[in-house]
Design a protein around this motif. Structure first.
Motif, PDB file in Angstrom:
ATOM      1  N   SER A   1      55.237 -68.690  -9.492  1.00 29.20           N
ATOM      2  CA  SER A   1      54.365 -68.287  -8.389  1.00 29.20           C
ATOM      3  C   SER A   1      53.517 -67.134  -8.900  1.00 29.20           C
ATOM      4  CB  SER A   1      55.192 -67.833  -7.179  1.00 29.20           C
ATOM      5  OG  SER A   1      55.890 -68.923  -6.630  1.00 29.20           O
TER       6      SER A   1
ATOM      7  N   CYS B   1      57.244 -73.462  -5.411  1.00 28.46           N
ATOM      8  CA  CYS B   1      57.879 -74.427  -4.519  1.00 28.46           C
ATOM      9  C   CYS B   1      56.994 -75.655  -4.304  1.00 28.46           C
ATOM     10  CB  CYS B   1      58.163 -73.769  -3.172  1.00 28.46           C
ATOM     11  SG  CYS B   1      56.678 -73.123  -2.379  1.00 28.46           S
ATOM     12  N   THR B   2      57.573 -76.682  -3.722  1.00 29.05           N
ATOM     13  CA  THR B   2      56.790 -77.869  -3.385  1.00 29.05           C
ATOM     14  C   THR B   2      55.895 -77.559  -2.183  1.00 29.05           C
ATOM     15  OG1 THR B   2      58.575 -78.665  -1.966  1.00 29.05           O
ATOM     16  CG2 THR B   2      58.550 -79.448  -4.244  1.00 29.05           C
TER      17      THR B   2
ATOM     18  N   ALA C   1      63.470 -72.121  -6.409  1.00 28.51           N
ATOM     19  CA  ALA C   1      62.225 -71.641  -5.813  1.00 28.51           C
ATOM     20  C   ALA C   1      62.455 -71.246  -4.360  1.00 28.51           C
ATOM     21  CB  ALA C   1      61.153 -72.721  -5.900  1.00 28.51           C
ATOM     22  N   ARG C   2      61.757 -70.208  -3.928  1.00 26.86           N
ATOM     23  CA  ARG C   2      61.786 -69.801  -2.532  1.00 26.86           C
ATOM     24  C   ARG C   2      60.788 -70.640  -1.739  1.00 26.86           C
ATOM     25  NH1 ARG C   2      63.790 -65.488  -5.095  1.00 26.86           N
ATOM     26  NH2 ARG C   2      65.166 -64.121  -3.880  1.00 26.86           N
ATOM     27  N   SER C   3      60.731 -70.377  -0.450  1.00 30.78           N
ATOM     28  CA  SER C   3      59.770 -71.071   0.395  1.00 30.78           C
ATOM     29  C   SER C   3      58.373 -70.534   0.138  1.00 30.78           C
ATOM     30  CB  SER C   3      60.119 -70.871   1.867  1.00 30.78           C
ATOM     31  OG  SER C   3      59.953 -69.497   2.226  1.00 30.78           O
TER      32      SER C   3
END
Length: 337
Positions: A188, A164-165, A130-132
Protein backbone atom coordinates in the motif's frame (compact mmCIF):
# COMPACT_ATOMS: atom_id res chain seq x y z
CA UNK A 1 -20.02 18.44 -8.98
CA UNK A 2 -20.37 21.46 -6.70
CA UNK A 3 -18.01 22.37 -3.85
CA UNK A 4 -20.76 21.21 -1.48
CA UNK A 5 -20.81 17.81 -3.21
CA UNK A 6 -17.06 17.52 -2.78
CA UNK A 7 -17.46 18.00 0.96
CA UNK A 8 -19.82 15.04 1.29
CA UNK A 9 -18.70 11.64 2.56
CA UNK A 10 -20.04 8.43 1.04
CA UNK A 11 -22.38 6.24 3.15
CA UNK A 12 -20.02 3.31 2.57
CA UNK A 13 -17.33 5.06 4.63
CA UNK A 14 -19.85 5.64 7.42
CA UNK A 15 -20.64 1.93 7.52
CA UNK A 16 -16.99 0.98 7.58
CA UNK A 17 -16.36 3.35 10.48
CA UNK A 18 -19.29 1.86 12.41
CA UNK A 19 -17.82 -1.61 11.88
CA UNK A 20 -15.25 -0.62 14.50
CA UNK A 21 -18.02 -0.65 17.10
CA UNK A 22 -19.60 -3.81 15.76
CA UNK A 23 -16.30 -5.71 15.94
CA UNK A 24 -16.19 -4.91 19.65
CA UNK A 25 -19.80 -5.91 20.21
CA UNK A 26 -20.91 -2.33 20.85
CA UNK A 27 -24.26 -0.98 19.64
CA UNK A 28 -24.28 1.68 16.94
CA UNK A 29 -27.79 3.05 17.47
CA UNK A 30 -27.06 5.27 20.52
CA UNK A 31 -24.06 6.87 18.84
CA UNK A 32 -25.94 7.50 15.60
CA UNK A 33 -28.84 9.00 17.54
CA UNK A 34 -26.49 11.35 19.40
CA UNK A 35 -25.41 12.72 16.01
CA UNK A 36 -28.99 12.88 14.66
CA UNK A 37 -28.16 10.22 12.08
CA UNK A 38 -30.59 7.44 11.04
CA UNK A 39 -29.94 3.80 11.90
CA UNK A 40 -29.15 3.19 8.22
CA UNK A 41 -27.11 5.97 6.65
CA UNK A 42 -27.93 5.62 2.96
CA UNK A 43 -27.06 9.13 1.79
CA UNK A 44 -23.80 11.08 1.81
CA UNK A 45 -23.15 13.10 4.97
CA UNK A 46 -21.11 16.25 5.44
CA UNK A 47 -17.43 16.16 6.35
CA UNK A 48 -18.34 17.92 9.60
CA UNK A 49 -20.82 15.18 10.53
CA UNK A 50 -18.36 12.45 9.59
CA UNK A 51 -15.71 14.20 11.66
CA UNK A 52 -18.08 14.19 14.65
CA UNK A 53 -18.73 10.48 14.02
CA UNK A 54 -14.99 9.81 13.96
CA UNK A 55 -14.52 11.58 17.30
CA UNK A 56 -17.50 9.81 18.86
CA UNK A 57 -16.24 6.36 17.84
CA UNK A 58 -12.71 7.22 19.01
CA UNK A 59 -14.14 8.23 22.39
CA UNK A 60 -16.17 5.02 22.63
CA UNK A 61 -13.24 2.67 21.91
CA UNK A 62 -10.33 4.96 22.87
CA UNK A 63 -8.75 4.52 19.46
CA UNK A 64 -8.44 7.23 16.79
CA UNK A 65 -7.56 4.56 14.19
CA UNK A 66 -10.84 2.62 14.57
CA UNK A 67 -9.14 -0.45 16.04
CA UNK A 68 -7.33 -1.23 12.80
CA UNK A 69 -3.70 -0.86 13.90
CA UNK A 70 -1.34 -3.23 15.67
CA UNK A 71 -1.90 -1.06 18.75
CA UNK A 72 -4.72 1.35 19.63
CA UNK A 73 -4.12 4.97 18.64
CA UNK A 74 -5.26 6.37 21.98
CA UNK A 75 -7.31 9.56 22.11
CA UNK A 76 -5.07 12.59 21.89
CA UNK A 77 -2.51 10.86 19.66
CA UNK A 78 -3.37 12.98 16.61
CA UNK A 79 -2.89 16.15 18.67
CA UNK A 80 0.51 14.90 19.83
CA UNK A 81 1.42 14.03 16.24
CA UNK A 82 0.65 17.60 15.19
CA UNK A 83 2.87 19.01 17.95
CA UNK A 84 5.60 16.56 16.92
CA UNK A 85 5.79 17.93 13.37
CA UNK A 86 4.89 21.58 13.98
CA UNK A 87 8.44 22.90 14.21
CA UNK A 88 9.99 20.86 11.40
CA UNK A 89 11.91 22.96 8.88
CA UNK A 90 10.66 21.30 5.70
CA UNK A 91 7.90 18.94 4.61
CA UNK A 92 10.52 16.21 4.20
CA UNK A 93 11.48 16.51 7.86
CA UNK A 94 7.86 16.74 8.98
CA UNK A 95 6.85 13.61 7.05
CA UNK A 96 9.71 11.57 8.45
CA UNK A 97 8.83 12.67 11.98
CA UNK A 98 5.17 11.87 11.41
CA UNK A 99 5.98 8.40 10.12
CA UNK A 100 8.26 7.67 13.09
CA UNK A 101 5.49 8.79 15.43
CA UNK A 102 2.84 6.62 13.75
CA UNK A 103 5.21 3.64 13.63
CA UNK A 104 5.66 3.87 17.41
CA UNK A 105 1.98 4.47 18.16
CA UNK A 106 0.43 1.95 15.76
CA UNK A 107 3.40 -0.42 15.33
CA UNK A 108 1.60 -2.08 12.44
CA UNK A 109 1.35 -1.03 9.63
CA UNK A 110 4.78 0.56 9.41
CA UNK A 111 5.31 3.55 7.13
CA UNK A 112 8.43 4.64 5.27
CA UNK A 113 9.19 7.59 2.98
CA UNK A 114 11.07 6.54 -0.16
CA UNK A 115 12.30 9.11 -2.71
CA UNK A 116 13.13 7.91 -6.23
CA UNK A 117 12.54 8.70 -9.90
CA UNK A 118 11.29 12.21 -9.18
CA UNK A 119 8.60 10.89 -6.83
CA UNK A 120 8.10 10.59 -3.10
CA UNK A 121 6.41 7.38 -1.96
CA UNK A 122 4.96 6.68 1.45
CA UNK A 123 5.04 2.88 1.62
CA UNK A 124 3.14 0.88 4.23
CA UNK A 125 4.29 -2.56 5.32
CA UNK A 126 2.05 -5.00 7.19
CA UNK A 127 3.36 -7.72 9.46
CA UNK A 128 0.52 -10.02 8.48
CA UNK A 129 -2.27 -10.21 5.90
CA UNK A 130 -3.46 -7.14 4.08
CA UNK A 131 -5.73 -4.79 5.99
CA UNK A 132 -8.98 -3.39 4.68
CA UNK A 133 -8.98 -0.57 2.15
CA UNK A 134 -10.67 1.52 4.85
CA UNK A 135 -7.68 1.06 7.18
CA UNK A 136 -5.22 2.28 4.56
CA UNK A 137 -7.54 5.14 3.59
CA UNK A 138 -7.71 6.25 7.23
CA UNK A 139 -3.91 6.26 7.44
CA UNK A 140 -3.65 8.40 4.29
CA UNK A 141 -6.26 10.84 5.59
CA UNK A 142 -4.32 11.40 8.81
CA UNK A 143 -0.94 11.78 7.15
CA UNK A 144 -1.94 13.66 3.99
CA UNK A 145 -4.29 15.96 5.90
CA UNK A 146 -1.73 17.22 8.37
CA UNK A 147 1.04 17.63 5.79
CA UNK A 148 -1.21 19.68 3.51
CA UNK A 149 -2.04 21.95 6.42
CA UNK A 150 1.62 22.32 7.36
CA UNK A 151 2.55 23.75 3.95
CA UNK A 152 -0.75 25.61 3.42
CA UNK A 153 -1.69 23.94 0.15
CA UNK A 154 -2.96 20.68 -1.19
CA UNK A 155 -0.27 18.20 -2.09
CA UNK A 156 -1.43 16.61 -5.35
CA UNK A 157 -1.54 12.82 -5.08
CA UNK A 158 -0.16 11.02 -8.13
CA UNK A 159 -1.09 7.43 -7.29
CA UNK A 160 -2.59 5.36 -4.50
CA UNK A 161 -1.97 1.61 -4.26
CA UNK A 162 -3.82 -0.75 -1.93
CA UNK A 163 -2.41 -4.11 -0.94
CA UNK A 164 -5.91 -5.48 -0.34
CA UNK A 165 -8.37 -6.62 -2.98
CA UNK A 166 -10.83 -4.08 -4.35
CA UNK A 167 -13.90 -3.64 -2.11
CA UNK A 168 -17.42 -3.42 -3.52
CA UNK A 169 -17.29 0.35 -3.06
CA UNK A 170 -14.07 0.72 -5.05
CA UNK A 171 -15.61 3.59 -7.03
CA UNK A 172 -15.98 5.57 -3.79
CA UNK A 173 -12.25 5.26 -3.17
CA UNK A 174 -11.39 6.52 -6.65
CA UNK A 175 -13.69 9.48 -6.25
CA UNK A 176 -12.33 10.26 -2.81
CA UNK A 177 -8.65 10.37 -3.78
CA UNK A 178 -9.10 11.88 -7.24
CA UNK A 179 -5.98 10.03 -8.41
CA UNK A 180 -5.16 6.66 -10.00
CA UNK A 181 -6.11 3.97 -7.48
CA UNK A 182 -5.04 0.35 -7.81
CA UNK A 183 -5.93 -2.63 -5.61
CA UNK A 184 -4.20 -5.96 -5.12
CA UNK A 185 -0.73 -4.41 -5.21
CA UNK A 186 2.43 -5.70 -3.43
CA UNK A 187 2.37 -2.74 -1.02
CA UNK A 188 0.00 0.00 0.00
CA UNK A 189 1.52 3.32 -1.00
CA UNK A 190 0.73 6.94 -1.73
CA UNK A 191 2.82 8.85 -4.28
CA UNK A 192 3.40 12.55 -4.94
CA UNK A 193 6.05 14.74 -6.59
CA UNK A 194 9.32 14.86 -4.65
CA UNK A 195 9.65 18.62 -5.23
CA UNK A 196 7.10 19.34 -2.49
CA UNK A 197 9.42 17.81 0.10
CA UNK A 198 11.46 21.02 0.01
CA UNK A 199 8.49 23.21 0.94
CA UNK A 200 9.03 25.11 4.22
CA UNK A 201 6.89 24.71 7.32
CA UNK A 202 5.65 28.01 8.77
CA UNK A 203 2.87 27.30 11.26
CA UNK A 204 2.52 28.73 14.78
CA UNK A 205 1.20 27.22 17.99
CA UNK A 206 -1.85 29.47 17.69
CA UNK A 207 -2.49 28.26 14.13
CA UNK A 208 -2.25 24.68 15.37
CA UNK A 209 -4.87 25.31 18.04
CA UNK A 210 -7.24 26.60 15.37
CA UNK A 211 -6.46 23.65 13.10
CA UNK A 212 -7.13 21.12 15.86
CA UNK A 213 -10.47 22.75 16.70
CA UNK A 214 -11.64 21.82 13.20
CA UNK A 215 -10.11 18.33 13.10
CA UNK A 216 -10.79 15.76 11.80
CA UNK A 217 -13.47 17.32 9.58
CA UNK A 218 -10.90 19.68 8.04
CA UNK A 219 -8.70 16.81 6.83
CA UNK A 220 -11.50 14.71 5.36
CA UNK A 221 -11.93 16.81 2.23
CA UNK A 222 -9.08 17.16 -0.19
CA UNK A 223 -7.20 20.30 0.81
CA UNK A 224 -8.03 23.09 -1.64
CA UNK A 225 -5.57 25.68 -2.84
CA UNK A 226 -6.75 29.14 -1.82
CA UNK A 227 -3.60 31.12 -2.50
CA UNK A 228 -0.45 31.13 -4.58
CA UNK A 229 0.36 31.19 -8.26
CA UNK A 230 -1.00 27.68 -8.89
CA UNK A 231 -4.38 28.84 -7.57
CA UNK A 232 -4.31 31.73 -10.06
CA UNK A 233 -3.54 29.37 -12.92
CA UNK A 234 -6.35 27.00 -11.85
CA UNK A 235 -8.81 29.87 -11.67
CA UNK A 236 -7.91 31.03 -15.19
CA UNK A 237 -8.23 27.52 -16.61
CA UNK A 238 -11.58 26.85 -14.96
CA UNK A 239 -13.00 29.99 -16.56
CA UNK A 240 -12.25 28.63 -20.05
CA UNK A 241 -13.33 25.40 -21.77
CA UNK A 242 -10.39 22.95 -21.97
CA UNK A 243 -10.62 22.98 -25.77
CA UNK A 244 -9.76 26.71 -25.67
CA UNK A 245 -6.92 26.60 -23.12
CA UNK A 246 -3.88 28.71 -23.94
CA UNK A 247 -0.43 27.35 -24.55
CA UNK A 248 2.10 27.81 -21.78
CA UNK A 249 3.84 30.78 -23.43
CA UNK A 250 0.50 32.54 -24.01
CA UNK A 251 -0.56 31.91 -20.42
CA UNK A 252 2.71 33.38 -19.16
CA UNK A 253 2.17 36.48 -21.32
CA UNK A 254 -1.36 36.87 -19.94
CA UNK A 255 0.08 36.72 -16.43
CA UNK A 256 2.76 39.29 -17.38
CA UNK A 257 5.80 37.12 -16.83
CA UNK A 258 8.21 35.09 -18.93
CA UNK A 259 7.59 31.37 -19.47
CA UNK A 260 10.76 30.54 -17.51
CA UNK A 261 9.63 32.66 -14.55
CA UNK A 262 6.17 31.07 -14.53
CA UNK A 263 7.67 27.60 -14.78
CA UNK A 264 10.13 28.32 -11.94
CA UNK A 265 7.47 29.75 -9.63
CA UNK A 266 5.08 26.86 -10.24
CA UNK A 267 7.94 24.46 -9.59
CA UNK A 268 8.53 26.24 -6.28
CA UNK A 269 4.95 25.38 -5.30
CA UNK A 270 5.46 21.75 -6.32
CA UNK A 271 3.34 22.24 -9.43
CA UNK A 272 3.60 22.32 -13.23
CA UNK A 273 1.24 23.44 -15.99
CA UNK A 274 0.67 19.97 -17.43
CA UNK A 275 -0.19 18.57 -14.01
CA UNK A 276 -2.67 21.37 -13.27
CA UNK A 277 -4.42 20.84 -16.62
CA UNK A 278 -4.49 17.10 -16.01
CA UNK A 279 -6.08 17.55 -12.60
CA UNK A 280 -8.81 19.88 -13.88
CA UNK A 281 -9.57 17.61 -16.84
CA UNK A 282 -9.83 14.62 -14.49
CA UNK A 283 -12.30 16.40 -12.19
CA UNK A 284 -14.36 17.59 -15.16
CA UNK A 285 -14.34 14.11 -16.68
CA UNK A 286 -15.64 12.53 -13.47
CA UNK A 287 -18.30 15.23 -13.12
CA UNK A 288 -19.50 14.71 -16.70
CA UNK A 289 -19.50 10.92 -16.50
CA UNK A 290 -21.48 10.86 -13.26
CA UNK A 291 -23.62 13.95 -13.71
CA UNK A 292 -24.68 13.72 -17.34
CA UNK A 293 -25.70 11.18 -19.96
CA UNK A 294 -23.26 12.43 -22.57
CA UNK A 295 -21.35 9.85 -24.55
CA UNK A 296 -17.65 9.25 -24.01
CA UNK A 297 -16.79 10.74 -27.42
CA UNK A 298 -18.70 13.91 -26.64
CA UNK A 299 -17.00 14.24 -23.25
CA UNK A 300 -13.60 13.69 -24.84
CA UNK A 301 -14.23 16.54 -27.29
CA UNK A 302 -15.51 18.84 -24.54
CA UNK A 303 -12.32 18.20 -22.54
CA UNK A 304 -10.15 19.13 -25.49
CA UNK A 305 -8.90 15.66 -26.47
CA UNK A 306 -8.15 15.23 -30.16
CA UNK A 307 -9.81 11.81 -30.24
CA UNK A 308 -11.69 9.49 -27.85
CA UNK A 309 -8.76 7.07 -27.65
CA UNK A 310 -6.58 9.79 -26.12
CA UNK A 311 -9.27 10.42 -23.50
CA UNK A 312 -9.47 6.68 -22.78
CA UNK A 313 -5.72 6.51 -22.17
CA UNK A 314 -5.76 9.57 -19.93
CA UNK A 315 -8.75 8.34 -17.91
CA UNK A 316 -7.14 4.95 -17.38
CA UNK A 317 -4.07 6.76 -16.07
CA UNK A 318 -6.24 8.76 -13.66
CA UNK A 319 -8.48 5.97 -12.36
CA UNK A 320 -7.13 2.63 -13.64
CA UNK A 321 -10.49 2.12 -15.43
CA UNK A 322 -12.01 3.03 -18.76
CA UNK A 323 -14.59 5.87 -18.70
CA UNK A 324 -17.44 3.42 -19.42
CA UNK A 325 -16.38 1.02 -16.66
CA UNK A 326 -15.96 3.85 -14.17
CA UNK A 327 -19.44 5.21 -14.95
CA UNK A 328 -21.01 1.74 -14.76
CA UNK A 329 -19.40 0.91 -11.40
CA UNK A 330 -20.31 4.29 -9.91
CA UNK A 331 -23.94 3.92 -10.98
CA UNK A 332 -24.06 0.34 -9.66
CA UNK A 333 -22.62 1.45 -6.30
CA UNK A 334 -25.14 4.29 -6.06
CA UNK A 335 -28.03 1.98 -6.94
CA UNK A 336 -26.91 -0.55 -4.33
CA UNK A 337 -27.17 2.12 -1.65
Amino acid sequence: MTETDRRMISPSFVEEALDCLRRQGKPTAPLLASLSLPLLVDRPISAETYGALWLAIAAEVDDEFFGMGGRPMRRGSFTLLCHCVLHAQTLDQALRRALRFLNVVLEDPSGELIVRDGLAEIVLTDKGPARSAFAYRTYWILLHGITCWLVGRRIPIRRVDFRCTEPEQGADYRLFFGAPVQFGQPFSLLTFDRTVLKLPIARSEQALKQFLRGAPANILVRYRYDAGLAANVRKRLRQTPPSAWSGFADLAAQMRMSPSTLRHRLHGEGQNYAGIKDEIRRDLAIDLLLGSDRGVGEIAAQLGFSEPSAFHRAFRKWTSHSPATFRRQAIAAKTAK
